[in-house]
Write a protein that holds these residues in place. Structure first.
Motif, mmCIF file in Angstrom:
data_model
loop_
_atom_site.group_PDB
_atom_site.id
_atom_site.type_symbol
_atom_site.label_atom_id
_atom_site.label_comp_id
_atom_site.label_asym_id
_atom_site.label_seq_id
_atom_site.Cartn_x
_atom_site.Cartn_y
_atom_site.Cartn_z
ATOM 1 N N PRO B 167 -15.487 -14.821 15.793
ATOM 2 C CA PRO B 167 -15.945 -14.983 14.409
ATOM 3 C C PRO B 167 -14.885 -15.649 13.526
ATOM 4 O O PRO B 167 -15.217 -16.386 12.598
ATOM 5 C CB PRO B 167 -16.210 -13.551 13.925
ATOM 6 C CG PRO B 167 -16.148 -12.685 15.113
ATOM 7 C CD PRO B 167 -15.504 -13.416 16.236
ATOM 8 N N ARG B 169 -12.770 -17.955 14.478
ATOM 9 C CA ARG B 169 -12.854 -19.395 14.730
ATOM 10 C C ARG B 169 -14.049 -19.983 13.989
ATOM 11 O O ARG B 169 -13.981 -21.091 13.451
ATOM 12 C CB ARG B 169 -13.012 -19.656 16.230
ATOM 13 C CG ARG B 169 -11.731 -19.445 17.012
ATOM 14 C CD ARG B 169 -11.768 -20.261 18.293
ATOM 15 N NE ARG B 169 -12.828 -19.838 19.187
ATOM 16 C CZ ARG B 169 -13.404 -20.629 20.084
ATOM 17 N NH1 ARG B 169 -13.030 -21.886 20.198
ATOM 18 N NH2 ARG B 169 -14.355 -20.169 20.859
ATOM 19 N N ALA B 170 -15.147 -19.252 13.984
ATOM 20 C CA ALA B 170 -16.330 -19.726 13.272
ATOM 21 C C ALA B 170 -16.025 -19.875 11.785
ATOM 22 O O ALA B 170 -16.411 -20.860 11.154
ATOM 23 C CB ALA B 170 -17.497 -18.764 13.491
ATOM 24 N N ARG B 172 -13.114 -20.483 10.383
ATOM 25 C CA ARG B 172 -12.271 -21.663 10.164
ATOM 26 C C ARG B 172 -13.087 -22.940 10.270
ATOM 27 O O ARG B 172 -12.923 -23.875 9.483
ATOM 28 C CB ARG B 172 -11.124 -21.679 11.177
ATOM 29 C CG ARG B 172 -9.994 -20.736 10.794
ATOM 30 C CD ARG B 172 -8.788 -20.961 11.675
ATOM 31 N NE ARG B 172 -9.032 -20.527 13.042
ATOM 32 C CZ ARG B 172 -8.569 -21.142 14.118
ATOM 33 N NH1 ARG B 172 -7.827 -22.228 13.987
ATOM 34 N NH2 ARG B 172 -8.842 -20.686 15.316
ATOM 35 N N ALA B 173 -13.974 -22.975 11.257
ATOM 36 C CA ALA B 173 -14.784 -24.178 11.449
ATOM 37 C C ALA B 173 -15.685 -24.420 10.239
ATOM 38 O O ALA B 173 -15.772 -25.541 9.730
ATOM 39 C CB ALA B 173 -15.618 -24.052 12.724
ATOM 40 N N GLN B 176 -13.898 -25.805 7.286
ATOM 41 C CA GLN B 176 -13.436 -27.185 7.377
ATOM 42 C C GLN B 176 -14.563 -28.205 7.415
ATOM 43 O O GLN B 176 -14.421 -29.310 6.914
ATOM 44 C CB GLN B 176 -12.542 -27.348 8.618
ATOM 45 C CG GLN B 176 -11.248 -26.579 8.461
ATOM 46 C CD GLN B 176 -10.363 -26.656 9.685
ATOM 47 O OE1 GLN B 176 -10.364 -27.658 10.393
ATOM 48 N NE2 GLN B 176 -9.604 -25.616 9.933
ATOM 49 N N ASP B 177 -15.681 -27.862 8.025
ATOM 50 C CA ASP B 177 -16.784 -28.816 8.115
ATOM 51 C C ASP B 177 -18.050 -28.076 8.564
ATOM 52 O O ASP B 177 -18.216 -27.779 9.740
ATOM 53 C CB ASP B 177 -16.431 -29.933 9.109
ATOM 54 C CG ASP B 177 -17.400 -31.107 9.033
ATOM 55 O OD1 ASP B 177 -18.609 -30.865 8.851
ATOM 56 O OD2 ASP B 177 -16.937 -32.247 9.148
ATOM 57 N N GLU B 179 -21.272 -28.975 8.749
ATOM 58 C CA GLU B 179 -22.194 -29.649 9.658
ATOM 59 C C GLU B 179 -21.630 -29.671 11.079
ATOM 60 O O GLU B 179 -22.337 -29.381 12.048
ATOM 61 C CB GLU B 179 -22.456 -31.072 9.168
ATOM 62 C CG GLU B 179 -23.499 -31.779 10.016
ATOM 63 C CD GLU B 179 -23.916 -33.124 9.428
ATOM 64 O OE1 GLU B 179 -24.141 -33.187 8.204
ATOM 65 O OE2 GLU B 179 -24.015 -34.089 10.195
ATOM 66 N N ALA B 180 -20.342 -29.988 11.189
ATOM 67 C CA ALA B 180 -19.727 -30.018 12.521
ATOM 68 C C ALA B 180 -19.750 -28.625 13.140
ATOM 69 O O ALA B 180 -20.016 -28.472 14.326
ATOM 70 C CB ALA B 180 -18.293 -30.540 12.425
ATOM 71 N N ALA B 181 -19.490 -27.610 12.324
ATOM 72 C CA ALA B 181 -19.517 -26.241 12.837
ATOM 73 C C ALA B 181 -20.894 -25.924 13.411
ATOM 74 O O ALA B 181 -21.026 -25.393 14.512
ATOM 75 C CB ALA B 181 -19.163 -25.262 11.722
ATOM 76 N N CYS B 182 -21.917 -26.282 12.665
ATOM 77 C CA CYS B 182 -23.296 -26.039 13.098
ATOM 78 C C CYS B 182 -23.562 -26.731 14.433
ATOM 79 O O CYS B 182 -24.163 -26.145 15.341
ATOM 80 C CB CYS B 182 -24.241 -26.544 12.020
ATOM 81 S SG CYS B 182 -25.957 -26.338 12.414
ATOM 82 N N GLN B 184 -21.564 -27.305 16.775
ATOM 83 C CA GLN B 184 -20.885 -26.639 17.896
ATOM 84 C C GLN B 184 -21.562 -25.308 18.234
ATOM 85 O O GLN B 184 -21.083 -24.559 19.075
ATOM 86 C CB GLN B 184 -19.407 -26.372 17.600
ATOM 87 C CG GLN B 184 -18.634 -27.534 17.026
ATOM 88 C CD GLN B 184 -18.922 -28.839 17.731
ATOM 89 O OE1 GLN B 184 -18.959 -28.908 18.944
ATOM 90 N NE2 GLN B 184 -19.152 -29.888 16.945
ATOM 91 N N VAL B 186 -22.232 -22.873 15.817
ATOM 92 C CA VAL B 186 -21.871 -21.807 14.888
ATOM 93 C C VAL B 186 -23.041 -21.541 13.946
ATOM 94 O O VAL B 186 -23.593 -22.472 13.360
ATOM 95 C CB VAL B 186 -20.626 -22.191 14.059
ATOM 96 C CG1 VAL B 186 -20.341 -21.140 12.997
ATOM 97 C CG2 VAL B 186 -19.419 -22.385 14.959
#
Ligand SMILES: Nc1ncnc2c1ncn2[C@@H]1O[C@H](COP(=O)(O)OP(=O)(O)O)[C@@H](O)[C@H]1O
Ligand SMILES: [Mg+2]
Lengths: 244, 291
Positions: B167, B169-170, B172-173, B176-177, B179-182, B184, B186
């Motif tokens: 969680p 890491r999620a 942090r992701a 930071q971004d 859309e990018a997190a989604c 991956q 998340v």
């Protein structure tokens, strides 16, 4: 193509408020194929990928992955659930995590996976594919050049162990020698690992050379489609997209 | 002087906790939670009632403050912030919403708890004396040592959580971004809720800690929010190490200031220093928008 296609869009329409970005778009991508989507800026290429990932709801039609409905008016699967179905995307503008190291960026790609050993060996493989990244393993994402970021973005997508890889303009704003590295790696990813690829590009020459089948998008609809080798000799395509 | 520095470290540790909570919410949602100080105040009241009034052990009352505020955070996020963020296209909207929630909490607290200043009995009795107090020795109550220890522990636990868990890491992701997190895998919505809950819980724990030293009243919220903004501005909004640095700096500045200057002069100087600092470093010490 009588078997179930890996990816299928059936009569998809997609809107941003009043803007009709896609109108009645149908696309089929067979398993193990490389399919290109070309078209001018604003033609709707990214919107097709947004419909596929579910980052945006469709206004009509349906998206099927492995025959399963993922985005339609009746059924809308959240975008983050798609990774587990073997779909990974390299977004336009790369979108790597700026304050994570290259290593952490790559590991984020494996966020949905639990197989530690597999993740470690895939990390090793991505580094073999892009040796440049290995040298900068602990460097922050934001400190990389565009080309290096693109390799990270592709490597990150591969870390998800996808069966279907979507790429949105991977060549945009990147030095020619890096474009060649990326193009070569896409061919390998497809032929050696059997990953289906949907390649969105404004760089039509590259996209047609890499793909076996292609769609030409114009103002939100499919203007033309066919085997890439045929499109390459098509007068309309030559004049508008290949600058001949 | 040593005494002043120890006071500064104590204050700084708890302040860092407050700043971390505010910065967590900001980094995840790009929302300045104006109600952060009010959440701190509620945390103080939770401990006041559970520990001070109902006699529950402190080691249960303090986590309860974290949990209660975490739940309030979840509710605020779900019913106030998400709807506004989903529909509004302008940043001011979520800001005004945040101010509104601060006023709501403050007035609710005034109605429920009254205006009176409340205190609690010492958590651990006893006092630690080192050297001759008249000649620069140090006096520290065991209670204050406990507060500092718990604050440091909470900070270490939070940093470990964000750095080394899934969680975390999620979080942090998403910071930071999104859309990018989604992409991956998340779950951005759940992660955002978690971030808001942690931010609120940190405020609650800080309030629950400091009530043992300063007591609490329904009006302390805006004062604490102001301090939290100062700390976050020093370090840079959304920057974890910035929040810790900001907390420590303000803690020391306050302790030293109150030792040298009379009453309100300290904060006057702090505010002026802050403004001058921001003129030169508008993004804070770490000079980047988030991370
Ligand atoms: N978030 C958005 N809001 C409003 N309009 C958008 C948005 N994204 C894209 N569009 C519009 O939708 C159309 C298709 O965009 P897009 O799919 O990004 O095209 P392409 O990727 O081919 O450049 C364009 O007219 C674009 O201006
Ligand atoms: Mg695009």
């Amino acid at each position: 193509m009588s078997e179930t296609p890996h990816l299928e869009l059936k009569n998809v329409s997609l809107r941003y408020g009043e803007v009709r970005a896609l109108e009645d778009v149908s696309i089929r991508v067979g398993r193990g194929q490389v399919v290109a989507l070309i078209g001018a800026n604003g033609a709707g290429k990214s919107s097709v990928l947004r419909a596929v990932t579910g980052l945006r709801k469709v206004a009509a039609g349906e998206v099927r992955i492995d025959g399963n409905q993922t985005n339609s008016l009746q059924h809308q699967q959240p975008a983050h659930a798609l990774v587990a179905q073997g779909v990974a995307m390299v977004p336009e503008g790369r979108h790597i995590f700026p304050y994570m190291s290259i290593k952490d960026n790559l590991l984020m790609g494996a966020y949905s996976r639990k197989d530690k050993a597999g993740i470690a060996s895939d990390l090793e493989r991505v580094c073999e594919r892009f040796p440049l990244l290995k040298q900068r393993f602990q460097q922050q994402g934001s400190s990389l050049s565009g080309g290096e970021q693109q390799m990270v973005a592709i490597g990150r997508a591969l870390m998800a162990k996808p069966r279907l890889l979507l790429l949105d303009e991977p060549s945009l704003g990147i030095a020619p020698q890096i474009i060649r590295i990326i193009a070569r790696s896409l061919i390998e990813i497809n032929t050696k690992e059997g990953i289906t690829i949907v390649l969105v590009e404004q760089n039509s020459r590259m996209a047609l050379a890499l793909s076996s089948y292609a769609y030409v998008l114009e103002t939100g609809h499919v203007a033309l489609e066919g085997p890439s080798s045929e499109l390459m000799t098509n007068e309309h395509v030559k004049r508008l997209y290949l600058g001949a | 002087m040593l005494q002043v520095l120890i006071n500064g470290a104590l204050l700084g540790a708890v302040y860092a906790l407050i700043a971390l909570g505010l910065t967590m919410v900001f980094s995840i949602m790009r929302v300045v939670n104006f109600a952060h100080g009010q959440m701190y105040m509620l945390g103080g009241f939770v401990v006041y009632y559970l520990y001070g009034q109902y006699g529950l052990p402190f080691y249960l009352a303090l986590p309860a403050a974290g949990i209660v505020l975490g739940l309030i955070g979840v509710a605020f996020n779900r019913f106030f912030f998400q709807p506004v963020l989903a529909t509004s296209t302008r940043e001011e909207n979520s800001m005004l919403m945040a101010v509104g929630t601060a006023l709501l909490l403050e007035n609710l607290a005034l109605t429920l708890f009254g205006e009176k200043q409340r205190g609690v009995p010492e958590v651990v009795e006893g006092i630690f004396i080192w050297g001759d107090v008249a000649e620069g020795g140090v006096v520290l109550t065991y209670s204050n040592m406990l507060v500092m220890g718990v604050a440091v522990l909470a900070i270490v636990a939070l940093l470990g959580f964000v750095q080394y868990t899934r969680p975390g890491r999620a979080l942090r992701a998403v910071a930071q971004d999104k859309e990018a997190a989604c992409l991956q895998g998340v779950d951005v919505k759940t992660t955002t809720t978690l971030g808001f809950a942690i931010g609120a819980a940190l405020a609650g724990i800080a309030g629950g800690l400091l009530v043992t030293i300063y007591g609490v009243n329904a009006g302390v919220g805006s004062n604490i929010s102001t301090k939290a903004f100062i700390m976050v501005m020093i370090g840079g909004a959304g920057v974890t190490k910035g929040a810790i640095l900001g907390g420590l700096l303000l803690g020391f500045a306050e302790a030293i200031g109150y030792d040298i200057f009379p009453g309100s002069v300290t904060y006057l100087i702090i505010f002026v220093a802050m403004i001058i600092f921001l003129l030169f470093k508008p993004n804070g010490m770490f000079g980047k928008p988030w991370g």
